[in-house]
Design an enzyme around this catalytic site. Structure first.
Site, short mmCIF file in Angstrom:
data_model
loop_
_atom_site.label_atom_id
_atom_site.label_comp_id
_atom_site.label_asym_id
_atom_site.label_seq_id
_atom_site.Cartn_x
_atom_site.Cartn_y
_atom_site.Cartn_z
N SER A 31 0.85 -1.36 -0.02
CA SER A 31 -0.11 0.02 0.04
C SER A 31 0.97 1.14 0.04
CB SER A 31 -0.77 0.05 1.29
OG SER A 31 -1.85 -0.84 1.24
N TYR A 86 -9.09 -10.26 3.63
CA TYR A 86 -10.29 -9.41 4.06
C TYR A 86 -11.02 -9.15 2.93
CZ TYR A 86 -7.65 -5.24 2.90
OH TYR A 86 -6.92 -4.40 2.32
N ASN A 236 2.36 3.86 10.59
CA ASN A 236 1.66 4.47 11.74
C ASN A 236 2.11 3.60 13.26
OD1 ASN A 236 -0.36 2.29 10.41
ND2 ASN A 236 -0.75 2.22 12.57
N HIS A 248 -6.83 4.98 6.72
CA HIS A 248 -6.15 4.45 5.69
C HIS A 248 -5.15 5.53 5.00
CE1 HIS A 248 -5.28 1.51 2.47
NE2 HIS A 248 -5.83 2.30 1.60
N1 HPA Z 1 -2.56 -2.46 11.61
C1 HPA Z 1 -2.75 -3.63 10.59
N2 HPA Z 1 -2.44 -3.39 9.50
C2 HPA Z 1 -1.92 -2.05 9.05
C3 HPA Z 1 -1.64 -1.32 10.03
C4 HPA Z 1 -1.96 -1.42 11.45
O1 HPA Z 1 -1.65 -0.32 12.32
N3 HPA Z 1 -0.95 0.06 9.48
C5 HPA Z 1 -0.76 -0.17 8.20
N4 HPA Z 1 -1.37 -1.75 7.92
#
Ligand code: HPA
Length: 274
Positions: A31, A86, A236, A248
């Site tokens: 991503s 998912y 993050n 996102h």
């Molecule tokens: N959790 C799960 N998937 C993710 C996260 C997260 O904090 N950040 C980016 N993909």
């Protein structure tokens, strides 16, 4: 394997009608990291929807295509966009693309993703070399009849992430003054993010980062004997570790911030694999 195998061979035939390109490296862009595709000297592109039976992503920002081409002298097949469990796909569809790239000739699987930082020393925008993973919380992609031509029924998982490739990544990061974290990636299905209590539990289990991809593909690639390496872009801090709710959009922001060092690191590593 029956149907799963037949679908895969059908996809292989479809791709082979478009290109005879034989990649050495299969690269999956996570991503926000799709911009790396500009580093590739393109020979051929195939949108996923033009491959009969191939799983096509529904997630915004995951527009899907195969890019065949070279990074300097190294022949690569790059996936810009991937499907996630998912989204409702069968787990065999989630790993179909990596199996297909192996059948096209790829020996190395270079996987990248966006992940939440669980390790308290991590920051958004950090890159993390994946040393190992935790796969305990989701169905195994090898469940079902074993395809013996792919690999054994009970594959060893002691060294999923190739030690030499890890060393190469460390060396290239050092040479280029790119600071990289290292750690264990934990796979959860999503699509909801974790609760703060989930994250506390994962810390106890030894997780450094958490995400919703990569591990099914790594298990299938390991089954087929590919050499695997992976880099997470920490987008993050995981739930409960900062004051802001997870969204996102911040994945893209952090990926943009990390893009220059990510591009440099990934392209230099791939060049060395020629
Ligand atoms: N959790 C799960 N998937 C993710 C996260 C997260 O904090 N950040 C980016 N993909």
């Amino acid at each position: 394997m029956g149907k799963v195998y037949d679908k895969l061979i059908n996809c292989l035939t479809c791709v082979r009608m478009r290109t005879g390109f034989v990649p050495k490296v299969a690269l999956v862009l996570g991503s926000g990291l799709g911009d790396f595709a500009k580093e590739i000297d393109v020979v051929c592109e195939i949108p996923y929807q033009e491959i009969e039976g191939f799983p096509v992503s529904t997630v915004p920002g995951h527009a899907g295509k195969f890019i065949f081409g070279h990074v300097e002298k190294t022949p690569v097949v790059c996936m810009k966009g991937r499907v996630h469990y998912y989204e409702g796909y069968d787990i065999s569809d989630v790993v179909l693309p990596i199996r297909l790239m192996k059948l096209l000739g790829a020996e190395v699987f270079f996987v990248t993703n966006a992940a939440g930082g669980v390790n308290t020393t991590f920051h958004a925008g950090d890159l993390m070399l994946i040393k190992d993973h935790i796969a305990l919380f989701a169905p195994n992609p090898l469940i079902g009849e074993n395809e013996d031509s792919f690999g054994v029924r009970f594959p060893d998982m002691s060294h999923v992430y190739d030690v030499e490739l890890q060393n190469l990544i460390r060396k290239i990061a050092k040479e280029n003054d790119i600071y990289i974290q290292e750690g264990v990636y934990t796979y959860l299905t999503g699509p909801s993010y974790e609760s703060p209590a989930d994250i506390k539990a994962l810390k106890v289990l030894g997780a450094d980062a958490v995400g919703m991809s990569t591990v099914p593909e790594a298990i299938a690639a390991n089954h087929m004997g590919m050499k695997i390496c992976g880099i997470s872009c920490i987008s993050n801090l995981a739930a409960g570790m900062s004051d802001t709710p997870l969204c996102h959009e911040e994945v893209q922001q952090a990926a943009d911030e990390a893009a220059p060092k990510f591009k440099k690191l990934v392209s230099e590593v791939i060049k060395q694999l020629a």
